[in-house]
Design a protein around this motif. Structure first.
Motif, PDB file in Angstrom:
ATOM      1  N   GLN A  83      38.603  35.497  30.181  1.00 42.11           N
ATOM      2  CA  GLN A  83      37.273  35.797  29.670  1.00 42.11           C
ATOM      3  C   GLN A  83      37.336  35.971  28.143  1.00 42.11           C
ATOM      4  O   GLN A  83      38.250  36.617  27.633  1.00 42.11           O
ATOM      5  N   VAL A  84      36.362  35.393  27.442  1.00 41.69           N
ATOM      6  CA  VAL A  84      36.207  35.660  26.013  1.00 41.69           C
ATOM      7  C   VAL A  84      35.368  36.924  25.868  1.00 41.69           C
ATOM      8  O   VAL A  84      34.208  36.957  26.271  1.00 41.69           O
ATOM      9  N   GLN A  85      35.964  37.938  25.307  1.00 40.06           N
ATOM     10  CA  GLN A  85      35.257  39.213  25.132  1.00 40.06           C
ATOM     11  C   GLN A  85      34.563  39.281  23.770  1.00 40.06           C
ATOM     12  O   GLN A  85      33.400  39.657  23.675  1.00 40.06           O
ATOM     13  N   LEU A 191      39.625  32.912  12.386  1.00 39.01           N
ATOM     14  CA  LEU A 191      38.798  33.281  13.539  1.00 39.01           C
ATOM     15  C   LEU A 191      39.672  34.080  14.487  1.00 39.01           C
ATOM     16  O   LEU A 191      40.808  33.690  14.773  1.00 39.01           O
ATOM     17  N   SER A 192      39.150  35.219  14.962  1.00 41.77           N
ATOM     18  CA  SER A 192      39.890  36.075  15.892  1.00 41.77           C
ATOM     19  C   SER A 192      39.216  36.066  17.258  1.00 41.77           C
ATOM     20  O   SER A 192      37.984  36.007  17.350  1.00 41.77           O
ATOM     21  N   LEU A 193      40.035  36.153  18.286  1.00 40.42           N
ATOM     22  CA  LEU A 193      39.545  36.165  19.661  1.00 40.42           C
ATOM     23  C   LEU A 193      40.153  37.329  20.419  1.00 40.42           C
ATOM     24  O   LEU A 193      41.368  37.571  20.330  1.00 40.42           O
ATOM     25  N   ASP A 194      39.325  38.071  21.140  1.00 38.62           N
ATOM     26  CA  ASP A 194      39.779  39.034  22.136  1.00 38.62           C
ATOM     27  C   ASP A 194      39.570  38.402  23.508  1.00 38.62           C
ATOM     28  O   ASP A 194      38.441  38.055  23.870  1.00 38.62           O
ATOM     29  N   LEU A 195      40.637  38.273  24.279  1.00 37.03           N
ATOM     30  CA  LEU A 195      40.587  37.647  25.594  1.00 37.03           C
ATOM     31  C   LEU A 195      41.006  38.656  26.661  1.00 37.03           C
ATOM     32  O   LEU A 195      41.897  39.485  26.441  1.00 37.03           O
ATOM     33  N   VAL A 196      40.345  38.580  27.806  1.00 38.41           N
ATOM     34  CA  VAL A 196      40.581  39.525  28.900  1.00 38.41           C
ATOM     35  C   VAL A 196      40.907  38.747  30.166  1.00 38.41           C
ATOM     36  O   VAL A 196      40.299  37.702  30.448  1.00 38.41           O
ATOM     37  N   LEU A 197      41.844  39.266  30.936  1.00 40.83           N
ATOM     38  CA  LEU A 197      42.216  38.663  32.221  1.00 40.83           C
ATOM     39  C   LEU A 197      41.521  39.383  33.366  1.00 40.83           C
ATOM     40  O   LEU A 197      41.402  40.614  33.353  1.00 40.83           O
ATOM     41  N   SER A 198      41.074  38.625  34.342  1.00 37.57           N
ATOM     42  CA  SER A 198      40.513  39.198  35.563  1.00 37.57           C
ATOM     43  C   SER A 198      40.887  38.287  36.724  1.00 37.57           C
ATOM     44  O   SER A 198      41.430  37.195  36.533  1.00 37.57           O
ATOM     45  N   ALA A 199      40.567  38.737  37.933  1.00 36.81           N
ATOM     46  CA  ALA A 199      40.681  37.854  39.093  1.00 36.81           C
ATOM     47  C   ALA A 199      39.576  36.799  39.017  1.00 36.81           C
ATOM     48  O   ALA A 199      38.532  37.023  38.397  1.00 36.81           O
ATOM     49  N   PRO A 200      39.758  35.635  39.610  1.00 40.18           N
ATOM     50  CA  PRO A 200      38.689  34.635  39.610  1.00 40.18           C
ATOM     51  C   PRO A 200      37.468  35.115  40.377  1.00 40.18           C
ATOM     52  O   PRO A 200      37.555  36.007  41.235  1.00 40.18           O
ATOM     53  N   ALA A 201      36.320  34.541  40.072  1.00 35.78           N
ATOM     54  CA  ALA A 201      35.086  34.884  40.773  1.00 35.78           C
ATOM     55  C   ALA A 201      35.219  34.535  42.249  1.00 35.78           C
ATOM     56  O   ALA A 201      35.829  33.527  42.627  1.00 35.78           O
ATOM     57  N   GLY A 202      34.678  35.393  43.104  1.00 39.37           N
ATOM     58  CA  GLY A 202      34.682  35.131  44.534  1.00 39.37           C
ATOM     59  C   GLY A 202      35.975  35.455  45.242  1.00 39.37           C
ATOM     60  O   GLY A 202      36.143  35.119  46.415  1.00 39.37           O
ATOM     61  N   ALA A 204      39.182  38.491  46.037  1.00 38.77           N
ATOM     62  CA  ALA A 204      39.551  39.903  46.012  1.00 38.77           C
ATOM     63  C   ALA A 204      40.683  40.081  44.996  1.00 38.77           C
ATOM     64  O   ALA A 204      41.673  39.344  45.035  1.00 38.77           O
ATOM     65  N   PRO A 205      40.565  41.028  44.067  1.00 36.46           N
ATOM     66  CA  PRO A 205      41.579  41.170  43.019  1.00 36.46           C
ATOM     67  C   PRO A 205      42.854  41.807  43.560  1.00 36.46           C
ATOM     68  O   PRO A 205      42.799  42.722  44.392  1.00 36.46           O
ATOM     69  N   PRO A 206      43.997  41.358  43.091  1.00 34.31           N
ATOM     70  CA  PRO A 206      45.234  42.065  43.423  1.00 34.31           C
ATOM     71  C   PRO A 206      45.296  43.381  42.665  1.00 34.31           C
ATOM     72  O   PRO A 206      44.495  43.629  41.749  1.00 34.31           O
ATOM     73  N   GLU A 207      46.218  44.229  43.036  1.00 34.15           N
ATOM     74  CA  GLU A 207      46.358  45.520  42.363  1.00 34.15           C
ATOM     75  C   GLU A 207      46.632  45.314  40.885  1.00 34.15           C
ATOM     76  O   GLU A 207      47.364  44.405  40.501  1.00 34.15           O
ATOM     77  N   ALA A 210      41.683  43.431  37.203  1.00 33.35           N
ATOM     78  CA  ALA A 210      40.269  43.755  37.383  1.00 33.35           C
ATOM     79  C   ALA A 210      39.551  42.649  38.145  1.00 33.35           C
ATOM     80  O   ALA A 210      39.907  41.471  38.034  1.00 33.35           O
ATOM     81  N   PRO A 211      38.524  43.001  38.923  1.00 33.60           N
ATOM     82  CA  PRO A 211      37.693  41.973  39.546  1.00 33.60           C
ATOM     83  C   PRO A 211      36.998  41.135  38.473  1.00 33.60           C
ATOM     84  O   PRO A 211      36.860  41.551  37.322  1.00 33.60           O
ATOM     85  N   HIS A 212      36.555  39.956  38.863  1.00 34.04           N
ATOM     86  CA  HIS A 212      35.802  39.121  37.946  1.00 34.04           C
ATOM     87  C   HIS A 212      34.521  39.852  37.534  1.00 34.04           C
ATOM     88  O   HIS A 212      33.903  40.550  38.347  1.00 34.04           O
ATOM     89  N   PRO A 213      34.072  39.745  36.271  1.00 33.30           N
ATOM     90  CA  PRO A 213      32.859  40.462  35.829  1.00 33.30           C
ATOM     91  C   PRO A 213      31.625  40.169  36.668  1.00 33.30           C
ATOM     92  O   PRO A 213      30.699  41.006  36.714  1.00 33.30           O
TER      93      PRO A 213
END
Length: 240
Positions: A83-85, A191-202, A204-207, A210-213
């Motif tokens: 995700q681009v934050q 140019l600066s980027l803050d990127l965030v990792l999550s589980a894919p949409a749809g 269940a996230p592993p421990e 984070a779940p998908h936004p």
């Protein structure tokens, strides 16, 4: 510590348009606001360049390199979403710096340079080592007539000189700073980027991931539950 470098070949016409738009976004400002501090868009309301028509195609390409970097680190690409934050410009005039900091709300940081000749005069990015375990004896790398000579394996930081078309990727938790721009004839633009990792949409996230936004629920800006009449305020005391 894994740090990625990707050298791209900017199109001269696209680069000219990007620089023109960066100057327009900065407007009459030239610092943040201390004259010695570079102008950074995230503190001036310019933090969504990934939605700007001029920069959106570039940001998509940069995120493609970020996805490759994650795969090289060992992440299963089908099990993570990127995700681009935030995305913002940084413009450094002669003598300006960016102080030491890190990005605690992100997972992966990226910097892309529009200008720079690789010589370091325009202000190198300094990446600070989180630990100095290679010195073996704590404090030995400081010197003071110690038996440890200067070595790339024990230095407390690494400096990377800006170079047009260079992309850097590194953990967002890593402290970094921008050294002074020593070239009076050059404006340092990046140019600066803050990127965030999550589980894919749809999915269940592993421990620990984070779940998908798209699975999140916005509870509003007020105290939780007040909108629907739940948890009405009382005298302010906490109760079990």
């Amino acid at each position: 510590m894994a740090i990625a470098e990707v050298q791209r070949r900017p199109d001269p016409l696209e680069l000219a348009i990007q620089l023109q738009d960066l100057l327009a976004l900065r407007g009459d400002a030239c610092s943040n606001p201390d004259p010695g501090c570079a102008w950074t868009g995230d503190l001036q309301g310019v933090w969504q360049l990934h939605r700007h028509a001029t920069f959106a195609p570039l940001v998509r390409q940069l995120c493609g390199h970020a996805a490759e970097f994650l795969e090289q680190l060992g992440f299963a690409p089908e099990r993570v979403a990127l995700q681009v934050q935030r995305c913002w410009p940084v413009l450094s005039e002669f003598g300006q710096v960016v102080g030491r900091h890190h990005h605690p709300n992100a997972h992966l940081s990226a910097v892309y340079y529009f200008t720079g000749d690789g010589g370091g005069e325009q202000g190198s990015l300094r990446l600070f080592a989180p630990t100095t375990g290679n010195e073996l004896v704590p404090g030995m790398a400081v010197g003071h007539d110690g038996p440890l000579r200067a070595s790339a394996w024990t230095q407390p930081w690494v400096d990377v000189a800006p170079r047009a078309g260079l992309l850097l990727l590194f953990p967002a938790s890593l402290d970094h700073a921008v050294l002074p721009n020593r070239d009076p004839d050059s404006l340092r633009c990046s140019l600066s980027l803050d990127l965030v990792l999550s589980a894919p949409a749809g999915t269940a996230p592993p421990e620990y991931l984070a779940p998908h936004p798209s699975h999140w629920q916005d509870l509003g800006s007020g105290p939780i539950g007040w909108e629907d009449g739940q948890h009405q305020p009382d005298d302010g005391r906490l109760r079990d």
